[in-house]
Scaffold this motif. Structure first.
Motif, mmCIF file in Angstrom:
data_model
loop_
_atom_site.group_PDB
_atom_site.id
_atom_site.type_symbol
_atom_site.label_atom_id
_atom_site.label_comp_id
_atom_site.label_asym_id
_atom_site.label_seq_id
_atom_site.Cartn_x
_atom_site.Cartn_y
_atom_site.Cartn_z
ATOM 1 N N GLU A 133 89.095 -16.581 19.781
ATOM 2 C CA GLU A 133 89.955 -17.097 20.855
ATOM 3 C C GLU A 133 89.639 -16.439 22.186
ATOM 4 O O GLU A 133 89.874 -17.012 23.235
ATOM 5 N N ARG A 134 89.117 -15.212 22.134
ATOM 6 C CA ARG A 134 88.815 -14.543 23.409
ATOM 7 C C ARG A 134 87.718 -15.290 24.163
ATOM 8 O O ARG A 134 87.745 -15.364 25.384
ATOM 9 N N PRO A 146 97.119 -21.204 19.146
ATOM 10 C CA PRO A 146 97.407 -19.770 18.993
ATOM 11 C C PRO A 146 96.365 -18.903 19.691
ATOM 12 O O PRO A 146 95.169 -19.138 19.568
ATOM 13 N N GLY A 147 96.868 -17.946 20.430
ATOM 14 C CA GLY A 147 95.991 -16.992 21.081
ATOM 15 C C GLY A 147 95.318 -17.509 22.334
ATOM 16 O O GLY A 147 94.644 -16.755 23.027
ATOM 17 N N ARG A 166 89.783 -5.934 16.896
ATOM 18 C CA ARG A 166 90.751 -5.426 17.872
ATOM 19 C C ARG A 166 91.890 -6.432 17.917
ATOM 20 O O ARG A 166 91.683 -7.608 18.187
ATOM 21 N N LEU A 167 93.079 -5.987 17.564
ATOM 22 C CA LEU A 167 94.200 -6.922 17.533
ATOM 23 C C LEU A 167 94.548 -7.335 18.956
ATOM 24 O O LEU A 167 94.612 -6.519 19.850
ATOM 25 N N ASN A 168 94.762 -8.630 19.102
ATOM 26 C CA ASN A 168 95.124 -9.175 20.400
ATOM 27 C C ASN A 168 96.631 -9.356 20.396
ATOM 28 O O ASN A 168 97.135 -10.457 20.258
ATOM 29 N N ALA A 208 100.510 -9.681 21.255
ATOM 30 C CA ALA A 208 101.382 -10.164 22.315
ATOM 31 C C ALA A 208 102.714 -10.500 21.659
ATOM 32 O O ALA A 208 102.764 -10.765 20.459
ATOM 33 N N ASP A 227 99.179 -10.282 16.575
ATOM 34 C CA ASP A 227 98.053 -11.113 16.938
ATOM 35 C C ASP A 227 98.349 -12.508 16.403
ATOM 36 O O ASP A 227 98.235 -12.751 15.200
ATOM 37 N N SER A 228 98.742 -13.404 17.285
ATOM 38 C CA SER A 228 99.261 -14.696 16.828
ATOM 39 C C SER A 228 98.205 -15.493 16.078
ATOM 40 O O SER A 228 98.521 -16.226 15.145
ATOM 41 N N VAL A 229 96.948 -15.330 16.468
ATOM 42 C CA VAL A 229 95.893 -16.097 15.802
ATOM 43 C C VAL A 229 95.802 -15.696 14.330
ATOM 44 O O VAL A 229 95.705 -16.531 13.433
#
Lengths: 228, 523
Positions: free
Chosen positions: A85-86, A218-219, B354-356, B358, B396-398
């Motif tokens: 997603e980044r 998501p994300g 790396r946890l994103n 939020a 990390d919502s994903v």
């Protein structure tokens, strides 16, 4: 007019498939396999939309987005096997209109392409009315109708909906929405978005627990999905 | 890495060595005892004089002087001998009450007394000095043993430095610093003046003991070496006299050696641990490869066969063509799922992800997943039990989205079509809990741990149900990456309940959300 698509993709099998699929739908197709070729073809052909792969032999697709955005607002749809997603957020924040993850179905690709072209076709960003399926937005009066019933929205809710509706069909990142609605100093405050999206869904979705119109990616961000 | 300590008051090994010398010179009580001995001897001598010869009387004085010499140092002994000799001469050698030696016989007696006393006292002195040294060395040996013992228990370089410091302070009564090579292979020497730094560098370069005088005192630098490699440096700031002593240097070298042994031991333990981890990784890789080659080849085989059939000369009927094309699409999707899952689980388990994080609303996330899976959930009763106004939880919502998809896909796969599904979301007491309950056959107790392992498929799982054996492994990896956990229980009335728990200590309170609305109302 037949829309011309510039495909910047280094994998030959993918190019072959895209050529067949796009040609079958009546698009004119230009092809390029590298960043340099892509930028040269873009300058020479002036396509109506660009399909861009991220991993190119002589550079990153992100650079192509940046270079094209320096001179043009042409819709760019990124097609990439990178699911992270980044990368999506980076491409979208960098100015790409949409991001389709490989592998994708033909229908998915064309839906995104059409959405990108539709967005470009709207000349003015301040169109008088926006109509997306049953949703109608009168921009000057800031009124919103859902299936001919007026919906009462707070100013922030309206701004948020308007930001999404203006580019219906495409994913708008959290940062983009926060900047447009709240301002540049709020780009990190994702929880504002969560609160107001929930309110918007409660007001606009027939069943807020099964969102059909305001869709979460998501994300990445949110998308106002036009009915198929 | 540095361990340093201020000088602590108290008796130290270094102090005890210099104290020996000091004691030998300055003993007020000793002089008193010497005088007393001479006095008592004189009194006794006067008492026995009428009945004894001069030589016998002399023995009394000698006895006194020797007794004093057993307890006190050279100065006191000399003082006692001289005083006793003077008393002997004055009170016992005729003419009495005069310092005169009239005849050779008396002179020989006096001389004999002085010589005997001197020889005996010096012998005693040496004995005393050696005893004191032996005691000090015993204490040093004990302290060194204690140092070794403490160092042998440490499990990290930091702990080693922490453990070594008080020992060095106690042994040398000095400011002690220990420097060791860091991960980059460098020995950093912070907080040193130019001359100190130069001395330390010299010690490192030559791998030998070096000493320098500075304003802050004498700096002694002892390299820590092992197998001709310099591992670090012990630096002491102490009094000039102490450094000169050979024992001190030997002691310091011994300490450095103990520290070197401990560092070596840590390095070896580390290497052993790494070798074990690598062996384990190798085993997993092999398992993964064998499982993958099966799971990857199966769909590939279908695709290849379908494709070649379509291209072949047979010209299949229209409905067969469509079937073959559908097979290609389905099997490709299966491959894609497998590759995506494999990538997720490998990335998560490598610990590099790396946890994103939020703030997210778990209920919204759940609704999002359900609406995406709506097509496949058709015909099932889906109940979501989530209270209004759930606080946001940092995640990390994903990844959590993926967990939900996997859990619901498992329900779709392993429970009868049309059976209900219940999802319960709760946030409170520092945790966010998501429960997915089904009305399927449930999971036997003995499999409830195993199903979270990669490529483990439950006994009830059919081989070709589209599952990859990775879904729950991903769920567990996500839970762990967040510091949470996942477990399987039984639902009352049949079926399984999977409980996915995330820590929710840092979730923003509801007021944060409320204040946004407040702000808008005022606007």
């Amino acid at each position: 007019m037949i829309p011309a698509v510039l495909v910047i993709e280094d994998e030959l099998p993918m190019r072959r498939v895209l050529r067949a699929a796009l040609g079958g739908q009546g698009y004119r197709v230009w092809e390029a396999g590298t960043v340099e070729e892509g930028l040269a073809a873009f300058a020479a052909r002036s396509p109506q939309v660009v399909l861009l792969d991220l991993g190119l032999p002589d550079g990153e697709g992100f650079d192509v987005v940046e270079r094209i955005r320096d001179t043009s607002a042409v819709p760019i749809v990124v097609i990439s096997a990178r699911g992270d997603e980044r990368d999506q957020v980076r491409a979208l924040d960098g100015g790409a209109n949409d991001y389709v993850t490989k592998p994708f179905r033909e229908a998915e690709l064309f839906a995104r392409l059409r959405a990108a072209l539709r967005g470009a076709a709207r000349v003015s960003r301040h169109a008088e009315t926006l109509t997306i399926g049953p949703l109608r937005i009168h921009c000057y009066e800031r009124r919103v109708y859902m299936a001919h019933v007026e919906i009462d929205l707070t100013p922030t809710e309206y701004n948020l909906l308007h930001s999404l509706a203006r580019e219906a069909g495409r994913v708008i990142t959290h940062r983009q929405l926060l900047r447009q609605v709240w301002g540049p100093e709020f780009v990190e405050d994702v929880q504002y978005l969560r609160v107001f999206m929930k309110q918007l869904r409660q007001k606009l979705e027939p069943d807020p627990t099964k969102p059909q119109l305001l869709v979460t990616t998501p994300g990445v961000g949110y998308r106002l999905r036009p009915p198929d | 890495m540095i361990a340093s300590a201020r000088w602590l008051p108290g008796r130290t090994a270094a102090a005890s060595l210099s104290a020996i010398k000091r004691e030998l010179l300055l003993e007020p009580a000793g002089y008193l005892a010497g005088a007393l001995s001479a006095g008592v001897a004189t009194a006794l001598a006067l008492a026995v004089a009428p009945h004894a010869a001069l030589a016998h009387v002399m023995v009394i004085y000698l006895l006194g002087a020797v007794l004093v010499a057993t307890r006190y140092g050279v100065a006191v002994s000399t003082f006692t001998i001289v005083t006793s000799a003077l008393c002997f001469d004055y009170f016992n050698i005729p003419p009495i009450f005069a310092f005169a030696v009239p005849d050779p016989h008396s002179a020989a007696t006096l001389g004999g007394m002085l010589l005997t006393a001197a020889v005996m006292c010096s012998l005693l002195q040496r004995l005393r000095y050696q005893r004191t040294l032996a005691r000090a060395s015993e204490a040093r040996t004990l302290w060194l043993c204690e140092l070794s013992l403490d160092l042998s228990a440490v499990a990290s370089i930091e702990a080693l430095l922490r453990a070594a410091r008080p020992h060095l302070v106690r042994l040398f009564g000095a400011t002690a610093c220990v420097f060791v090579r860091n991960e980059a292979g460098e020995i950093a020497l912070p907080g040193m003046h130019r001359e100190q730094h130069a001395c330390a560098q010299r010690a490192l370069r030559t791998a030998r003991f070096q000493v320098t005088e500075t304003d802050a005192g004498t700096l002694a630098c002892q390299p820590i070496t092992s197998r001709r490699q310099t591992l670090g440096l012990v630096c002491l700031t102490l009094g000039a006299a102490a450094v000169e002593q050979h024992e001190q240097r030997v002691l310091l070298a011994a300490c450095a050696d103990r520290i070197a042994v401990a560092i070596d031991r840590l390095a070896l333990a580390d290497a052993a641990r790494r070798a074990h981890v690598e062996a384990e990784a190798e085993r997993l890789r092999n398992e993964l490869l064998s499982a993958m080659s099966h799971d990857l080849r199966t769909p590939l085989a279908s695709i290849l066969t379908a494709g070649t059939t379509l291209l072949g000369s047979g010209a299949p009927a229209d409905h067969v063509r469509r079937e073959l094309l559908a097979t290609i699409v389905e099997e490709t999707e299966r491959l894609d799922r497998l590759v995506t899952n494999l990538m997720s689980v490998t990335r998560l388990e490598s610990g590099r992800v790396r946890l994103n994080k939020a703030p997210e609303a778990l209920d919204e996330l759940t609704y999002g997943v359900l609406s995406r899976l709506a097509g496949r959930l058709a015909g099932r009763e889906v109940v979501v039990d989530a209270p209004d106004g759930l606080p946001f939880v940092a995640m990390d919502s994903v990844l959590v989205d993926q967990v939900l998809v996997n859990l619901i896909e498992n329900v779709l796969r392993y429970t009868p079509a049309g059976s209900p599904l219940a999802i319960r979301v709760r946030v409170g007491d520092g945790e966010a809990k998501l429960e997915v309950a089904d009305s399927g056959p449930g999971i036997p107790v003995e499999e409830r741990e195993k199903v979270f392992e990669k490529f483990y498929r439950g006994n009830l799982a059919k081989r070709n149900d589209g599952g990859s054996g990775l879904g729950l492994a991903i769920c567990r990896a996500v839970a762990r990456a967040h510091g949470g956990h996942i477990r399987i229980g039984a639902r009352a009335g049949g079926g399984a309940v999977i409980e996915f728990v995330l820590p929710a200590y840092d979730s923003p309170p509801r007021e944060a959300a409320g204040s946004v609305q407040q702000r808008e109302l005022q606007a």
